[in-house]
Design a protein around this motif. Structure first.
Motif, mmCIF file in Angstrom:
data_model
loop_
_atom_site.group_PDB
_atom_site.id
_atom_site.type_symbol
_atom_site.label_atom_id
_atom_site.label_comp_id
_atom_site.label_asym_id
_atom_site.label_seq_id
_atom_site.Cartn_x
_atom_site.Cartn_y
_atom_site.Cartn_z
ATOM 1 N N THR A 168 -17.391 16.865 12.506
ATOM 2 C CA THR A 168 -16.944 17.862 13.481
ATOM 3 C C THR A 168 -17.829 17.868 14.720
ATOM 4 N N ASP A 169 -19.027 17.332 14.597
ATOM 5 C CA ASP A 169 -20.011 17.400 15.673
ATOM 6 C C ASP A 169 -19.704 16.378 16.771
ATOM 7 N N GLY A 170 -18.651 16.668 17.564
ATOM 8 C CA GLY A 170 -18.228 15.732 18.586
ATOM 9 C C GLY A 170 -18.200 16.290 19.996
ATOM 10 N N LEU A 171 -18.313 17.610 20.134
ATOM 11 C CA LEU A 171 -18.333 18.262 21.450
ATOM 12 C C LEU A 171 -19.503 19.237 21.500
ATOM 13 N N ALA A 176 -21.914 23.622 15.656
ATOM 14 C CA ALA A 176 -22.748 24.817 15.499
ATOM 15 C C ALA A 176 -21.893 26.084 15.504
ATOM 16 N N GLY A 177 -20.935 26.160 16.430
ATOM 17 C CA GLY A 177 -20.077 27.338 16.517
ATOM 18 C C GLY A 177 -19.167 27.493 15.318
ATOM 19 N N VAL A 178 -18.580 26.399 14.853
ATOM 20 C CA VAL A 178 -17.709 26.437 13.661
ATOM 21 C C VAL A 178 -18.520 26.876 12.452
ATOM 22 N N CYS A 179 -19.758 26.384 12.337
ATOM 23 C CA CYS A 179 -20.621 26.775 11.218
ATOM 24 C C CYS A 179 -21.025 28.239 11.307
ATOM 25 N N LEU A 180 -21.259 28.730 12.510
ATOM 26 C CA LEU A 180 -21.593 30.148 12.684
ATOM 27 C C LEU A 180 -20.426 31.026 12.238
ATOM 28 N N LEU A 263 -10.853 23.992 9.004
ATOM 29 C CA LEU A 263 -10.811 23.088 10.164
ATOM 30 C C LEU A 263 -11.573 21.788 9.908
ATOM 31 N N PRO A 264 -12.873 21.823 9.562
ATOM 32 C CA PRO A 264 -13.577 20.559 9.295
ATOM 33 C C PRO A 264 -13.043 19.821 8.077
ATOM 34 N N HIS A 294 -10.841 17.210 18.093
ATOM 35 C CA HIS A 294 -11.469 17.463 19.402
ATOM 36 C C HIS A 294 -11.185 16.326 20.380
ATOM 37 N N HIS A 295 -11.061 15.094 19.876
ATOM 38 C CA HIS A 295 -10.685 13.972 20.747
ATOM 39 C C HIS A 295 -9.253 14.141 21.260
ATOM 40 N N LYS A 296 -8.367 14.584 20.371
ATOM 41 C CA LYS A 296 -6.961 14.762 20.752
ATOM 42 C C LYS A 296 -6.828 15.820 21.851
ATOM 43 N N LEU A 297 -7.592 16.901 21.735
ATOM 44 C CA LEU A 297 -7.533 17.955 22.746
ATOM 45 C C LEU A 297 -8.065 17.464 24.091
ATOM 46 N N ILE A 298 -9.158 16.713 24.063
ATOM 47 C CA ILE A 298 -9.710 16.152 25.295
ATOM 48 C C ILE A 298 -8.720 15.178 25.927
#
Length: 365
Positions: A168-171, A176-180, A263-264, A294-298
């Motif tokens: 998940t750590d691609g952006l 960090a936010g998803v884990c929070l 999600l992950p 995250h790649h698809k959204l970008i």
């Protein structure tokens, strides 16, 4: 208890926030730098240090060590009771060291994916041997090899979540936010379920350490988690979700952590299937690609910040669904999901607005 929870969060937050700049200097000294020119999959534009996860580890260790020592002195907890929490804490510490060593070398020198997987497996075995494992699942109660199966499920869970967070750590700020969000969701679930103070202190300390790190990691990021950080986050969330769950796992207690991490988990599962079918080989699982969410959204034209907040929203929705299910039952959770889905459908164009292509490219020059 609430004062201890507040202390756990604040110590972890302060240590992580203060230590992060030192990890940036360390990364520059040892060559743990992420160069965007090395891969077309990379989104960032400049060379960035990637040992920020060490600050999160430091925050969690400092916070939990202080709390468990002081709470033992105050006789609020007993580290040597029937649960043998002292062995579990030593197991977490040793497992973190083993995993951290492998990931540190990956961040600085680069190692083969299967060697990193070996490090994850060794760390997970240490965790299971320390007594942290899924103890019982109702449907498996009468099976002959129940303990072997439960150990295997625990092993797969920890390895799976560790890699799911890593992928998940691609952006900037995404993992960090998803884990929070996952930590806060699990905290609510633990409180509702009456989980032990150990699991509550661990999850709130992890949340505090993440919050302390995030100012340096949000777009544009000054430092990255690195494999050391992303693997540690997945590793700890997987472990704490086991420690905070009921002794006997029912459908609800099994599915709730999966929903919190939907999600992950989904992104990783889809990545595995996609890579195998594309390359027609199991070896392709270790081959990185540009097919993550995250790649698809970008690729659709969203900026990093837009993509990250969309994925935060999805994670938060799954987390809320899980907590409502635990607290009020499946029907209320489903009604919440339907209402949330309807609102998003109505406001889709405004919520997920894509900037004009020319504007988007101009912002990133």
């Amino acid at each position: 208890m609430w004062s201890d929870i507040f202390i756990a969060f604040m110590i972890a937050f302060l240590v992580s926030y203060v230590v992060t700049p030192y990890t940036v200097r360390l990364a520059k000294k040892v060559g743990a730098l992420d160069n965007p020119k090395t891969s077309s999959r990379k989104i960032h534009k400049k060379i960035t240090p990637r040992l920020g996860g060490i600050a999160i580890i430091a925050g969690l260790i400092a916070s939990t060590t202080y709390l468990f020592v002081t709470m033992s002195i105050e006789k609020k907890i007993n580290l040597f009771d029937d649960e043998k929490y002292i062995y579990k804490m030593v197991g977490i510490f040793l497992g973190t060291i083993v995993l951290g060593i492998f990931c540190f070398f990956d961040d600085t020198k680069g190692i083969k994916p299967y060697i990193k997987l070996l490090g994850q497996m060794l760390a997970t075995i240490i965790i299971i041997k320390s007594g942290i494992k899924i103890e019982n699942i109702k449907v498996l109660e009468n099976l002959k090899y129940q303990q072997i199966i439960l150990n295997l499920i625990t092993f797969i869970w920890i390895i799976g979540i560790t890699n799911a967070i890593n992928l998940t750590d691609g952006l900037d700020g995404l993992a960090a936010g998803v884990c929070l969000i996952a930590c806060l969701s699990l905290l609510i679930i633990f409180i509702i379920n009456g989980s032990t103070i150990f699991s509550i202190i661990l999850i709130i300390a992890l949340a505090g350490a993440i919050v302390g790190f995030m100012p340096y990691n949000m777009n544009p990021a000054r430092t990255f988690l690195g494999d050391t950080g992303s693997n540690f986050l997945g590793f700890m969330i997987a472990i704490i979700s086991i420690m905070g769950s009921a002794k006997t796992y029912t459908a609800t207690t099994i599915i709730a952590p999966l929903l919190v991490l939907a999600l992950p988990v989904f992104d990783t599962s889809f990545a595995i299937i996609r890579r195998i079918f594309k390359e027609k080989s199991l070896k392709a699982v270790f081959k990185a690609d540009r097919g993550h969410l995250h790649h698809k959204l970008i690729d659709k034209g969203y900026t990093q910040k837009q993509a990250v907040f969309i994925l935060y929203g999805i994670s938060a929705t799954f987390g809320l669904f899980a907590t409502i299910w635990i607290d009020s039952g499946i029907w209320k959770a489903l009604s919440f999901a339907l209402i949330a889905g309807a609102i998003i459908a109505i406001g889709y164009k405004d919520i997920f607005r894509v900037k004009n292509k020319t504007t988007y490219e101009g912002e990133n020059k």
